[in-house]
Design a protein around this motif. Sequence first.
Motif, mmCIF file in Angstrom:
data_model
loop_
_atom_site.group_PDB
_atom_site.id
_atom_site.type_symbol
_atom_site.label_atom_id
_atom_site.label_comp_id
_atom_site.label_asym_id
_atom_site.label_seq_id
_atom_site.Cartn_x
_atom_site.Cartn_y
_atom_site.Cartn_z
ATOM 1 N N SER A 107 -7.395 3.876 -8.828
ATOM 2 C CA SER A 107 -8.015 4.115 -7.528
ATOM 3 C C SER A 107 -9.483 3.725 -7.630
ATOM 4 C CB SER A 107 -7.904 5.585 -7.119
ATOM 5 O OG SER A 107 -6.563 5.940 -6.889
ATOM 6 N N ALA A 144 -1.671 4.404 -12.322
ATOM 7 C CA ALA A 144 -2.191 4.128 -10.973
ATOM 8 C C ALA A 144 -3.708 4.123 -11.035
ATOM 9 C CB ALA A 144 -1.702 5.175 -9.974
ATOM 10 N N MET A 196 -4.990 -1.202 -6.231
ATOM 11 C CA MET A 196 -3.645 -0.909 -5.747
ATOM 12 C C MET A 196 -2.617 -1.857 -6.352
ATOM 13 S SD MET A 196 -1.203 -2.003 -3.421
ATOM 14 C CE MET A 196 -2.148 -3.010 -2.285
ATOM 15 N N GLN A 202 0.799 -1.225 0.000
ATOM 16 C CA GLN A 202 0.000 0.000 0.000
ATOM 17 C C GLN A 202 0.837 1.283 0.000
ATOM 18 O OE1 GLN A 202 -3.572 0.201 -0.139
ATOM 19 N NE2 GLN A 202 -2.922 2.281 -0.668
ATOM 20 N N SER A 237 -2.089 -1.434 -10.112
ATOM 21 C CA SER A 237 -1.294 -0.243 -10.432
ATOM 22 C C SER A 237 0.191 -0.577 -10.507
ATOM 23 C CB SER A 237 -1.512 0.845 -9.373
ATOM 24 O OG SER A 237 -2.864 1.194 -9.270
ATOM 25 N N LEU A 238 0.677 -1.275 -9.504
ATOM 26 C CA LEU A 238 2.102 -1.572 -9.426
ATOM 27 C C LEU A 238 2.533 -2.578 -10.501
ATOM 28 C CD1 LEU A 238 2.285 -1.766 -5.536
ATOM 29 C CD2 LEU A 238 3.085 0.118 -6.978
ATOM 30 N N HIS A 282 1.859 2.240 -3.488
ATOM 31 C CA HIS A 282 0.764 2.763 -4.306
ATOM 32 C C HIS A 282 0.503 4.227 -3.978
ATOM 33 C CE1 HIS A 282 -3.641 3.384 -5.142
ATOM 34 N NE2 HIS A 282 -3.239 2.902 -6.298
#
Length: 575
Positions: free
Chosen positions: A345, A343, A527, A274, A530-531, A277
């Motif tokens: 959300s 990214a 999250m 987390q 995104s990575l 992110h």
Amino acid sequence: MMLRHNDSGSQSLLRASIESSKLWFIFGKTHRATMDVGDTLPDDIDALRALLLAERASRAAIVAERDKLVVRNERLEAIIAEIRRAYFGRKSERITDDQLSLALEELETSLAKAEAEDEKADPALKTAATRKRRASRHENLDHLPHQEVVIEPESKACPCCGGELHVIGEDTSKRLDKVPAKVRVIVTRRPKYACRSCEKTGADTVAGVIQAPAPARLIEGGLPTEAMVADVVVSKHADHLPLYRQSQILARHGVKIERSTLAQWVGAAAAELQPLHDHLIDLLKVSPRLFCDETRCPVLDPGAGKTKTGYLWALARDDRPWGGGVDAAMPAEYRGSGPPAVAYSYAPGRGGEHAAKLLAGFNGILQVDGYAAYKKLAAPTRPGGPVTLAYCWSHLRRQFYEVYVGGNAPIATEALARLKLLYDIEAEVRGSPSEVRRAARQQRSKPVVEALKPWFENNLAKMSEGSKLAEAIAYGLNHWDGLCRFLEDGRIEIDSNTVERSIRGVALTRKNALFAGHDRGAAGWAMIASLLETCKLNAVDPLAWTTDVLTKLVNRWPASRIDELMPWAYAAKRG
């Protein structure tokens, strides 16, 4: 009485020979058949029979070749039909790119199966195909581990004199192999040590027992290593393999791990990741240019007994189309804002308040579609100042295309032709420095755009307001200033396809997993995705990165060095 020779068989062969000559013509051969029936037939019956038998064999070969071509054409026509249905069929019948890929895979596999069967039956064809495959191999496999296998003759004695043979050369070939995944158990032993002298004198209560500390674990008291958890996470979010399928795969190895247990592992990894992110979003929002888009994320709604519609909002950055670098020594106009990244959300809705919350603190150029929620970000009263909106020509082009495929749409056809001129110019300057792109747009694209607006206005005045074509033209005119913004800045793209491409991976996971279990699960999904998608953008192996980062985080990596954990930093270190 004179006995006449029965040449009915010869006559039959002669007719076959004539048919063979016709087949040569039908198959488009520009040269004549190997013989002229009227001029070169021998007088000897045996010679004539041999010649006609050869012609019949030749005819049979041509017929067999024709049959193979017929089968091949049928498969190719099926492929073309799938493509036509994907792009030109009725909207209710169209298939997605992923569905099209699956259909083409099946057709191509079927075609390859038929070709392999032909190679088995014809040694000459197999030799030619082998030679063709060797000539087309240009892959570089030096970065992979190599295992050498030496195949020696059964005997190294000379078959003539029995003397010892010596090496005069060798043939070398390379084939790509894969070691299937293995599930193994790592046994960690920590011996305890004590001093015999202290034990005799009773001083062992002071010296104590010495033992190495236990290594940190992501899941204390649990079974998995960090590498195991990383594999589950990457399989789910990067390779789109739902947890229940992973549970089935493990069961084939004789390891029974419930889906709920795998979910706990993914949740533990999400808790560790987390901070990365959060840091990624902070880095993106200080960029001068971003892309933004949103996509559906079905979420289970236990109270209602069905799913509700949430949304994943995506922020993306990619300066590669204009060659933007990150070197601080570069001139400002050629300096990019950072490596490519995306990214996501999660938000429970699609309202403008979610866009405002996500982009709080961002004051640069935002490239989006025409969704009204983004227009509020450009308001002068926005806290922190307005953003500058650049709109997407691809969305405009898509609306004209939907009219065009319906047929009999000359205005939509001409609109697409005009827009194609802009995209042709963009294809030529892609990858060039921003000033080169701007100069080309000013010189070549701007006249096309300036001529397009009055053409839109004139045609809009002639058509009914409720038509799809009128809606497409009105969309373009209502967003005109944002559409034209790319002409003045070579760092702005012509469309927002950058962020749309980054959403495809999320869409695949959504298709396979169907829905998220709850809002918190959807946030974790966003999250981790995104990575891992940022890893892909930076050509980093997601599994290697996740394993490395989880191991470091579990061992208390300092927060002050979080930049060293980002995917692009991992790529630079590995490079």
